[in-house]
Design an enzyme around this catalytic site. Sequence first.
Site, PDB file in Angstrom:
ATOM      1  N   LYS A 102       0.826  -1.211   0.000  1.00 21.34           N
ATOM      2  CA  LYS A 102       0.000   0.000   0.000  1.00 21.34           C
ATOM      3  C   LYS A 102       0.869   1.274   0.000  1.00 21.34           C
ATOM      4  CE  LYS A 102      -3.963  -2.403   1.921  1.00 21.34           C
ATOM      5  NZ  LYS A 102      -5.133  -2.368   2.832  1.00 21.34           N
ATOM      6  N   TYR A 149     -12.078  -1.574  -4.940  1.00 21.93           N
ATOM      7  CA  TYR A 149     -12.694  -1.793  -3.620  1.00 21.93           C
ATOM      8  C   TYR A 149     -14.222  -1.674  -3.660  1.00 21.93           C
ATOM      9  CZ  TYR A 149      -8.176  -1.977  -1.221  1.00 21.93           C
ATOM     10  OH  TYR A 149      -6.928  -2.349  -0.782  1.00 21.93           O
ATOM     11  N   ASN A 178      -2.403  -0.741   6.583  1.00 23.60           N
ATOM     12  CA  ASN A 178      -1.922  -2.022   7.108  1.00 23.60           C
ATOM     13  C   ASN A 178      -0.936  -2.712   6.156  1.00 23.60           C
ATOM     14  OD1 ASN A 178      -3.784  -2.647   5.180  1.00 23.60           O
ATOM     15  ND2 ASN A 178      -5.123  -3.862   6.491  1.00 23.60           N
TER      16      ASN A 178
END
Length: 139
Positions: free
Chosen positions: A11, A51, A114
């Site tokens: 990410k 997403y 994360n």
Amino acid sequence: MSGNISFTMIKPSAVSAGYSGGILKMIEEGGFRIKALRMHHLTEAQAMKFYAVHAERPFYHDLVRFMSSGPVVAAILEKADAVSAFRALIGSTNPADAAEGTVRKHYGKSVQENAVHGSDSDENALIEASFFFSGFEQY
Ligand code: GDP
């Protein structure tokens, strides 16, 4: 029978923090073969599409903004039972809950930031892999 492909993205905040090499090392040492690999800066529209399954969740817009805030490192990974093996390697969604030795425990900052994405099913692994990579980019 379980598939042998998973899809991951390192990410944006993990890429900008300089964690890509360390994360790829954990992935390879975890026994995954890198089948495709590329940096890409997602547009908001691409992140929304990726997403879309989370469109109704309260964090969707924050997640889209975050995932389009800088380049990701995207990869297709190959290993027996790849989806569950990779989820075991990365650990729980919230790094605070992730087991010791997992990627998210080591490199994650928060539930949103994360460090890595990992596919949640064989079907989604194939959809996500072909969202990022053509057949010519897979080895
Ligand atoms: P994953 O399969 O472990 O990545 O988790 P999910 O599919 O449930 O969520 C997708 C991504 O949305 C996660 O990896 C996080 O980046 C983000 N996310 C999940 N839950 C939350 C939350 O409660 N708050 C925020 N801000 N982001 C979240």
